[in-house]
Design a protein around this motif. Sequence first.
Motif, PDB file in Angstrom:
ATOM      1  N   LEU A   1     -23.602   6.612 -58.574  1.00 22.82           N
ATOM      2  CA  LEU A   1     -22.472   7.714 -59.080  1.00 22.82           C
ATOM      3  C   LEU A   1     -23.047   8.897 -58.926  1.00 22.82           C
ATOM      4  CD1 LEU A   1     -19.758   8.130 -60.117  1.00 22.82           C
ATOM      5  CD2 LEU A   1     -20.911   7.794 -62.613  1.00 22.82           C
ATOM      6  N   ILE A   2     -24.024   9.179 -59.439  1.00 23.35           N
ATOM      7  CA  ILE A   2     -24.797  10.586 -59.438  1.00 23.35           C
ATOM      8  C   ILE A   2     -25.241  11.115 -58.016  1.00 23.35           C
ATOM      9  CG2 ILE A   2     -26.724  11.982 -60.275  1.00 23.35           C
ATOM     10  CD1 ILE A   2     -24.590  11.262 -62.304  1.00 23.35           C
ATOM     11  N   GLU A   3     -25.611   9.957 -56.964  1.00 23.02           N
ATOM     12  CA  GLU A   3     -25.996  10.323 -55.893  1.00 23.02           C
ATOM     13  C   GLU A   3     -24.427  10.990 -55.182  1.00 23.02           C
ATOM     14  OE1 GLU A   3     -27.634   6.639 -54.593  1.00 23.02           O
ATOM     15  OE2 GLU A   3     -29.528   7.128 -54.967  1.00 23.02           O
ATOM     16  N   GLU A   4     -23.468  10.119 -55.469  1.00 23.62           N
ATOM     17  CA  GLU A   4     -22.015  10.604 -54.939  1.00 23.62           C
ATOM     18  C   GLU A   4     -21.754  12.028 -55.243  1.00 23.62           C
ATOM     19  OE1 GLU A   4     -20.495   9.496 -52.254  1.00 23.62           O
ATOM     20  OE2 GLU A   4     -22.363   8.303 -52.293  1.00 23.62           O
ATOM     21  N   CYS A   5     -22.066  12.374 -56.686  1.00 19.07           N
ATOM     22  CA  CYS A   5     -21.760  13.592 -57.152  1.00 19.07           C
ATOM     23  C   CYS A   5     -22.710  14.740 -56.320  1.00 19.07           C
ATOM     24  CB  CYS A   5     -22.130  14.020 -58.798  1.00 19.07           C
ATOM     25  SG  CYS A   5     -21.082  13.252 -59.877  1.00 19.07           S
TER      26      CYS A   5
ATOM     27  N   THR B   1     -20.651   9.560 -69.942  1.00 18.51           N
ATOM     28  CA  THR B   1     -21.648  10.443 -70.596  1.00 18.51           C
ATOM     29  C   THR B   1     -22.847  10.715 -69.620  1.00 18.51           C
ATOM     30  OG1 THR B   1     -21.195   9.010 -72.544  1.00 18.51           O
ATOM     31  CG2 THR B   1     -23.277   9.986 -72.489  1.00 18.51           C
ATOM     32  N   LEU B   2     -23.064  10.062 -68.734  1.00 13.79           N
ATOM     33  CA  LEU B   2     -24.038  10.543 -67.631  1.00 13.79           C
ATOM     34  C   LEU B   2     -23.688  11.815 -66.962  1.00 13.79           C
ATOM     35  CD1 LEU B   2     -26.549   9.809 -66.237  1.00 13.79           C
ATOM     36  CD2 LEU B   2     -25.465   8.038 -64.711  1.00 13.79           C
ATOM     37  N   LEU B   3     -22.263  11.840 -66.542  1.00 13.52           N
ATOM     38  CA  LEU B   3     -21.745  13.045 -65.809  1.00 13.52           C
ATOM     39  C   LEU B   3     -22.035  13.969 -66.756  1.00 13.52           C
ATOM     40  CD1 LEU B   3     -18.425  11.798 -63.913  1.00 13.52           C
ATOM     41  CD2 LEU B   3     -20.855  12.186 -63.064  1.00 13.52           C
ATOM     42  N   ILE B   4     -21.732  14.184 -68.065  1.00 14.75           N
ATOM     43  CA  ILE B   4     -22.028  15.334 -68.793  1.00 14.75           C
ATOM     44  C   ILE B   4     -23.522  15.576 -69.022  1.00 14.75           C
ATOM     45  CG2 ILE B   4     -21.793  15.827 -71.395  1.00 14.75           C
ATOM     46  CD1 ILE B   4     -19.391  14.148 -71.497  1.00 14.75           C
ATOM     47  N   ASP B   5     -24.413  14.587 -68.979  1.00 14.81           N
ATOM     48  CA  ASP B   5     -25.986  14.670 -69.220  1.00 14.81           C
ATOM     49  C   ASP B   5     -26.484  15.367 -67.990  1.00 14.81           C
ATOM     50  OD1 ASP B   5     -25.750  13.560 -71.870  1.00 14.81           O
ATOM     51  OD2 ASP B   5     -26.426  11.510 -71.078  1.00 14.81           O
ATOM     52  N   GLN B   6     -25.898  14.952 -66.862  1.00 18.35           N
ATOM     53  CA  GLN B   6     -26.405  15.482 -65.583  1.00 18.35           C
ATOM     54  C   GLN B   6     -25.582  16.920 -65.126  1.00 18.35           C
ATOM     55  OE1 GLN B   6     -28.650  13.895 -63.364  1.00 18.35           O
ATOM     56  NE2 GLN B   6     -29.177  12.841 -65.463  1.00 18.35           N
ATOM     57  N   GLY B   7     -25.007  17.405 -66.090  1.00 15.45           N
ATOM     58  CA  GLY B   7     -24.472  18.559 -65.838  1.00 15.45           C
ATOM     59  C   GLY B   7     -23.038  18.953 -65.113  1.00 15.45           C
ATOM     60  N   TYR B   8     -22.454  17.575 -65.071  1.00 10.94           N
ATOM     61  CA  TYR B   8     -21.118  17.689 -64.300  1.00 10.94           C
ATOM     62  C   TYR B   8     -19.960  17.525 -64.849  1.00 10.94           C
ATOM     63  CZ  TYR B   8     -23.907  16.609 -59.915  1.00 10.94           C
ATOM     64  OH  TYR B   8     -24.793  16.873 -58.866  1.00 10.94           O
ATOM     65  N   GLU B   9     -20.060  17.966 -66.348  1.00  7.74           N
ATOM     66  CA  GLU B   9     -18.754  18.111 -67.007  1.00  7.74           C
ATOM     67  C   GLU B   9     -18.105  19.379 -66.684  1.00  7.74           C
ATOM     68  OE1 GLU B   9     -17.493  18.142 -71.544  1.00  7.74           O
ATOM     69  OE2 GLU B   9     -19.586  18.889 -71.345  1.00  7.74           O
ATOM     70  N   GLY B  10     -16.929  19.265 -66.327  1.00  7.69           N
ATOM     71  CA  GLY B  10     -16.277  20.373 -65.687  1.00  7.69           C
ATOM     72  C   GLY B  10     -16.237  20.588 -64.273  1.00  7.69           C
ATOM     73  N   VAL B  11     -17.125  19.918 -63.751  1.00  5.05           N
ATOM     74  CA  VAL B  11     -17.023  19.663 -62.145  1.00  5.05           C
ATOM     75  C   VAL B  11     -16.535  18.716 -61.550  1.00  5.05           C
ATOM     76  CG1 VAL B  11     -18.911  19.836 -60.149  1.00  5.05           C
ATOM     77  CG2 VAL B  11     -19.506  20.973 -62.311  1.00  5.05           C
ATOM     78  N   TYR B  12     -16.864  17.624 -62.215  1.00  2.00           N
ATOM     79  CA  TYR B  12     -16.102  16.433 -61.667  1.00  2.00           C
ATOM     80  C   TYR B  12     -15.389  15.488 -62.678  1.00  2.00           C
ATOM     81  CZ  TYR B  12     -19.028  17.105 -57.610  1.00  2.00           C
ATOM     82  OH  TYR B  12     -19.430  17.923 -56.578  1.00  2.00           O
ATOM     83  N   GLN B  13     -14.375  14.725 -62.323  1.00  4.73           N
ATOM     84  CA  GLN B  13     -13.461  14.099 -63.428  1.00  4.73           C
ATOM     85  C   GLN B  13     -13.783  12.538 -62.961  1.00  4.73           C
ATOM     86  OE1 GLN B  13      -8.790  13.753 -63.784  1.00  4.73           O
ATOM     87  NE2 GLN B  13      -9.593  15.497 -64.598  1.00  4.73           N
ATOM     88  N   LEU B  14     -13.559  11.803 -63.598  1.00  7.36           N
ATOM     89  CA  LEU B  14     -13.918  10.282 -63.309  1.00  7.36           C
ATOM     90  C   LEU B  14     -12.149   9.874 -63.696  1.00  7.36           C
ATOM     91  CD1 LEU B  14     -16.961   8.470 -64.617  1.00  7.36           C
ATOM     92  CD2 LEU B  14     -16.250   8.711 -62.087  1.00  7.36           C
ATOM     93  N   ALA B  15     -11.852   8.980 -62.509  1.00  3.74           N
ATOM     94  CA  ALA B  15     -10.444   8.397 -62.739  1.00  3.74           C
ATOM     95  C   ALA B  15     -10.840   7.067 -62.713  1.00  3.74           C
ATOM     96  CB  ALA B  15      -9.481   8.691 -61.933  1.00  3.74           C
ATOM     97  N   SER B  16     -10.119   6.154 -63.521  1.00  5.76           N
ATOM     98  CA  SER B  16     -10.690   4.692 -63.563  1.00  5.76           C
ATOM     99  C   SER B  16      -9.555   3.758 -63.092  1.00  5.76           C
ATOM    100  CB  SER B  16     -11.052   4.502 -65.106  1.00  5.76           C
ATOM    101  OG  SER B  16      -9.889   4.585 -66.012  1.00  5.76           O
ATOM    102  N   PHE B  17     -10.110   2.733 -62.610  1.00 10.54           N
ATOM    103  CA  PHE B  17      -8.887   1.652 -61.657  1.00 10.54           C
ATOM    104  C   PHE B  17      -9.776   0.385 -61.862  1.00 10.54           C
ATOM    105  CE2 PHE B  17      -8.045   5.708 -59.839  1.00 10.54           C
ATOM    106  CZ  PHE B  17      -6.572   5.698 -59.727  1.00 10.54           C
ATOM    107  N   HIS B  18      -9.055  -0.801 -62.247  1.00  9.48           N
ATOM    108  CA  HIS B  18      -9.532  -1.937 -62.459  1.00  9.48           C
ATOM    109  C   HIS B  18      -8.469  -2.863 -62.397  1.00  9.48           C
ATOM    110  CE1 HIS B  18     -11.006  -5.656 -64.327  1.00  9.48           C
ATOM    111  NE2 HIS B  18     -12.383  -5.043 -64.270  1.00  9.48           N
ATOM    112  N   PRO B  19      -8.458  -4.087 -61.555  1.00  8.25           N
ATOM    113  CA  PRO B  19      -7.505  -5.123 -61.558  1.00  8.25           C
ATOM    114  C   PRO B  19      -6.747  -5.680 -62.672  1.00  8.25           C
ATOM    115  CG  PRO B  19      -9.429  -5.720 -60.201  1.00  8.25           C
ATOM    116  CD  PRO B  19      -9.841  -4.730 -60.964  1.00  8.25           C
ATOM    117  N   ASP B  20      -7.522  -5.347 -63.748  1.00  6.27           N
ATOM    118  CA  ASP B  20      -6.709  -5.582 -65.080  1.00  6.27           C
ATOM    119  C   ASP B  20      -6.409  -4.601 -65.949  1.00  6.27           C
ATOM    120  OD1 ASP B  20      -6.921  -8.594 -64.505  1.00  6.27           O
ATOM    121  OD2 ASP B  20      -8.929  -8.447 -65.036  1.00  6.27           O
TER     122      ASP B  20
END
Length: 184
Positions: free
Chosen positions: A54-58, A93-112
């Motif tokens: 995930l962080i590599e993709e950021c 939480t990891l996105l925040i810890d890595q300084g990506y808060e406000g830079v990237y947003q996570l949208a969530s998808f799951h079959p259930d």
Amino acid sequence: MSRSTSALAATRTWVEDFVVAHDVCPFAGRELRRGTIRYVGVAADDWPTALTTLIEECRRLDGTPDIATTLLVLTSGVDDFDDYLDLLAIAETLLIDQGYEGVYQLASFHPDYCFADAEPEEPANFTNRSPWPMLHLLREADIEQALVHYPDPEAIPERNIAAMQRLGRKSLADQLTALRKFPE
């Protein structure tokens, strides 16, 4: 065909035949036509590896403006929705810890996927149901830019819920099930 290849193929088809075809995300069609959606498969059996990806993709998005968004397809390890939600919480939480808060947003998808205030069988849940669990990375600046030019963006969720209700739970479930049957 490997599990990862099957999951990525199913996800591409879902984006084309469900998300874009039903206009669930009014911005996805443009990115699909432009070829700016990146699809990455990763096993989530090992959460540290999945979170590292995930962080590599950021970082890839940081350095590659030609990629608009990344769909990180979780090919195993979080089939249970509660497990997925636990991973999602750590990822946020990891996105925040890595300084990506406000830079990237996570949208969530799951079959259930099931919204907190919804019954599992409600068609509205299909706005966030996908053939495979995934974390969708979006640039917040791109979202803001797109929303400026979109009339009444606050109405998108209600419009989507109405569309899912018109399509009906059985039809939606059948579409999703068909996508999970890609050959392995």
